[in-house]
Scaffold this motif. Structure first.
Motif, mmCIF file in Angstrom:
data_model
loop_
_atom_site.group_PDB
_atom_site.id
_atom_site.type_symbol
_atom_site.label_atom_id
_atom_site.label_comp_id
_atom_site.label_asym_id
_atom_site.label_seq_id
_atom_site.Cartn_x
_atom_site.Cartn_y
_atom_site.Cartn_z
ATOM 1 N N ALA A 49 -17.526 26.757 25.562
ATOM 2 C CA ALA A 49 -16.084 26.984 25.688
ATOM 3 C C ALA A 49 -15.654 28.128 24.769
ATOM 4 O O ALA A 49 -14.829 28.963 25.145
ATOM 5 C CB ALA A 49 -15.324 25.694 25.357
ATOM 6 N N VAL A 50 -16.243 28.179 23.556
ATOM 7 C CA VAL A 50 -15.939 29.294 22.637
ATOM 8 C C VAL A 50 -16.438 30.610 23.239
ATOM 9 O O VAL A 50 -15.716 31.617 23.241
ATOM 10 C CB VAL A 50 -16.564 29.059 21.245
ATOM 11 C CG1 VAL A 50 -16.347 30.278 20.342
ATOM 12 C CG2 VAL A 50 -16.000 27.803 20.593
ATOM 13 N N GLU A 85 -10.244 27.309 22.947
ATOM 14 C CA GLU A 85 -11.356 26.462 23.338
ATOM 15 C C GLU A 85 -11.015 25.032 22.949
ATOM 16 O O GLU A 85 -10.179 24.805 22.085
ATOM 17 C CB GLU A 85 -12.624 26.902 22.606
ATOM 18 C CG GLU A 85 -12.813 26.326 21.181
ATOM 19 C CD GLU A 85 -11.784 26.790 20.160
ATOM 20 O OE1 GLU A 85 -11.087 27.794 20.435
ATOM 21 O OE2 GLU A 85 -11.646 26.154 19.093
ATOM 22 N N ALA A 101 -14.012 31.642 25.955
ATOM 23 C CA ALA A 101 -12.720 32.072 25.409
ATOM 24 C C ALA A 101 -12.841 33.473 24.808
ATOM 25 O O ALA A 101 -11.955 34.315 24.976
ATOM 26 C CB ALA A 101 -12.222 31.073 24.367
ATOM 27 N N PHE A 133 -10.080 26.678 27.568
ATOM 28 C CA PHE A 133 -11.466 26.690 28.036
ATOM 29 C C PHE A 133 -12.161 25.450 27.487
ATOM 30 O O PHE A 133 -12.139 25.191 26.292
ATOM 31 C CB PHE A 133 -12.158 27.980 27.598
ATOM 32 C CG PHE A 133 -11.566 29.185 28.283
ATOM 33 C CD1 PHE A 133 -12.118 29.666 29.450
ATOM 34 C CD2 PHE A 133 -10.410 29.781 27.791
ATOM 35 C CE1 PHE A 133 -11.548 30.738 30.116
ATOM 36 C CE2 PHE A 133 -9.834 30.858 28.444
ATOM 37 C CZ PHE A 133 -10.400 31.344 29.610
#
Lengths: 405, 256
Positions: free
Chosen positions: A178-179, A118, A182, A142
């Motif tokens: 994003a985390v 991320e 991912a 990501f």
């Protein structure tokens, strides 16, 4: 606060920092997390692994980073001697390279051919893409769609380095999302892929692994200041988003009670507004992204949208070891607003000729406030986590100037 | 033995999921009752969460719709209570851990019992971390339903032995969502779990068609369908009752 903490040590998973930490992830990832921990425990003391990592940190990343005596800032503030730990001078321009070289080497040792990560501002993404290029790993990043627009140059940098950048359009389209994405990707493809987490967060063993790889910062500060001043620092100060800069800066000094540990978190437009990312100041215990820690959340336990001018600090949680350092009172955490950070960004540029990352400027801003608490024979170290080239256009816009990259 | 065992008492179980409050709490109430009447043996109500990391796009979108429509944890409890008053089909919640933690484990489990909720499926609470919640849940007669994945090699035996309610066998890697093809050797996976426990085993993630239900029903004790039901609700909005009845009946029929 309605949450209760119920602990049963006998059935509790690994990786606890007081009540915080743990491994709160889907079953699909459990074996992979255990394999990562096993691999790390095996290789962290393996001489061949360490030799290769040390060589890369030295010859490729440019370590040790300088501990620079900021004479003009010292003079101007009239408090302690101020030292700047120059992580901004590392290859790729931030401390993130320390961790990605370690994790990507570990990925190779584990037989992985692909890494995912991320990124918020793009510093971790660029660092990860760099290490992946060097070590022949396929790489996918990501990044929240909003951040791909705020940091378009970093997107192209990652692509130049051979990585695929996936803009994340779910949720708030920033680092938190994003985390999420991912983690979803990792759960769908575990066999050949390692998730290279960028901060001291997530499920165990990530907070430990990232801390260990970043603790090179504190080790160097200790030996460099010993050589230059013959003593320990009286305080070390770093910015805190997820907390990898601060953890790396604090770690060697946790057992040295004379050293003040100060983390500076993003107060955005102010902690009395709903536009900040001041997790320790305003957050509550919770469980998210694999860890029990402090999070900004609403009365129903929904994760709150956060805001900071700094994409790297724009995260609603904090690493579990920081939550514990806060709970025990060993470290101090303070909020710093956008305006204070921008002023510090400009101040450091004019005073020392250093354009630091807006993340790092949060730490500089706080030191300007507290310098008077120290005497002239004391030493204070600020970790400059990264360089500020990526932020110049955004700061110009903040100041009402229309600068195009 | 909890209410959940009722779901498996009479042949293969069809377990129907929807996200509570999508599109409204009132619609969820109608849909849950309709699905029970159409043959669902167990109803799984999703508590909407801001960051559902185990969900694919279909259920993620349902979470956003429900939260935007104002669904909150107390609203979902009230939904469960109203459904429980109308039908005796067992109810479970699917929830991420943070809403439960934030509510307080003791208070949350107490409310579950009051509202007729018999079990909790918590995707981000793996076996190793269940110790902080399971004893409290047990005290209130609530089962923590544990998941076993295709990647659980070496862990199935221990997880299965301690399972309560039912074992949720995850068919595929990744997140929830309709899959045309499930590549895991499910018969072997379910067989291995059943060697360890008498607790029923139901298969979810990717299951949507009557053909899959018939195939999986040959070796498992039930199938769980989420994304397909949620996509019917997404398409039909307030008017999903008839297609949901038809769909549930077709799945239940395939399992019979």
């Amino acid at each position: 606060m309605s949450s209760e903490v119920t602990q049963n040590p006998e059935t509790q998973a690994a990786g606890r920092y007081g009540e915080f930490g743990g491994q709160y992830i889907p079953e699909t990832l459990m074996n992979e997390i255990i394999a990562l921990e096993t691999a790390y425990e095996r290789f962290k003391d393996d001489p061949e692994f360490q030799t290769e990592l040390d060589m890369l940190l030295r010859e490729y990343a440019g370590r040790p980073s300088r501990l620079y005596y900021a004479a003009k800032m010292t003079d101007d503030l009239g408090g302690p001697r101020i030292w700047l730990k120059r992580e901004d001078l590392n290859h790729t321009g931030s401390h993130k390279i320390n961790n990605v070289l370690g994790q990507c080497l570990l990925a190779k040792r584990m037989g992985k051919t692909r890494v995912i990560a991320e990124t918020g501002a793009g510093q971790h993404g660029v660092a990860c893409a760099t290490a992946a290029a060097l070590l022949d790993l396929e790489c996918e990043i990501f990044m929240g769609k909003e951040d791909t627009e705020r940091q378009a140059l970093n997107v192209y940098r990652m692509e130049l380095l051979g990585a695929k950048v996936n803009p994340v359009t779910s949720g708030t389209m920033t680092l938190k999302d994003a985390v999420n994405e991912a983690m979803r990707e990792w759960a769908s493809r575990v066999s050949d892929t390692l998730y290279v987490l960028g901060s001291v967060m997530g499920p165990h063993p990530f907070p430990m692994i990232v801390r260990d790889f970043q603790s090179v910062i504190a080790k160097e500060i200790r030996s460099q200041l010993e050589a230059k001043a013959g003593k320990l620092p009286d305080a070390v100060v770093a910015c805190v988003g997820g907390g990898s800069t601060a953890m790396g800066t604090f770690y060697d000094f946790i057992d040295e009670p004379s050293v003040r540990l100060i983390g500076c978190e993003a107060a955005g437009r102010g902690i009395d507004t709903d536009q900040h990312a001041a997790t320790i100041t305003k957050g509550e215990p919770g469980v998210f992204h694999g860890m029990k820690s402090l999070f900004l959340q609403d009365s129903d336990g929904q994760i709150a949208p956060v805001y900071s001018i700094s994409a790297g600090l724009d995260y609603p949680g904090i690493g579990p070891e920081h939550a514990e350092l806060h709970a025990t009172g060993r470290a101090e955490y303070v909020p710093v607003t956008d305006e204070e950070a921008v002023q510090a960004f400009e101040y450091l540029a004019r005073t020392e000729g250093i354009i630091c990352a807006i993340e790092s400027a949060h730490a500089v801003a706080h030191v300007r406030k507290i310098a008077q608490e120290f005497d002239a024979d004391q030493d204070l170290v600020i970790c400059l986590s990264g360089r500020g080239d990526k932020d110049v256009a955004a700061i110009a816009r903040y100041r009402g100037k229309d600068v195009h990259e | 033995m909890s209410d959940i065992s009722k779901a498996f008492a009479d042949g293969k179980a069809f377990i129907a999921f929807l996200t509570g409050g999508d599109p409204t709490l009132a619609a969820s109430e109608r849909y849950l009752v309709a699905m029970a009447e159409a043959g669902a043996d167990l109803l799984e109500i999703g508590i909407p969460f801001s960051d559902p990391i185990a969900e694919g796009p279909v259920i993620q979108a349902a979470n956003i719709r429900a939260l935007s429509a104002g669904a909150n944890v107390d609203g979902i409890f009230e939904l469960a209570r109203r459904v429980h008053a109308k039908i005796d089909t067992p109810l479970v919640f699917l929830t991420y851990l943070n809403p439960v933690f934030h509510y307080g484990y003791e208070r949350f489990c107490e409310r579950c019992r009051e509202c007729g909720v018999s079990g909790l499926i918590i995707p981000d609470l793996p076996y190793e971390e269940q110790g902080e919640l399971k004893p409290i849940a047990a005290k209130h007669g609530i089962d923590i339903i544990t998941l076993i994945a295709p990647t659980s090699e070496g862990r199935e035996a221990q997880i299965a032995k301690d399972a309560t309610g039912f074992v949720y066998a995850v068919s595929s890697l990744g997140v929830t969502g309709v899959r045309s093809e499930i590549t895991t050797d499910l018969a072997r996976m379910v067989g291995d779990i059943k060697k360890q426990t008498d607790t029923p085993v139901a298969v979810g993630f990717g299951v949507h068609s009557p053909e899959q239900a018939a195939e999986i029903g040959a070796f498992a004790d039930g199938v769980i369908v989420g994304s397909k039901i949620v996509s019917i609700i997404a398409e039909q909005g307030e008017d999903a009752e008839v297609p949901l009845r038809e769909y549930v009946a077709s799945m239940k029929n395939a399992l019979s």
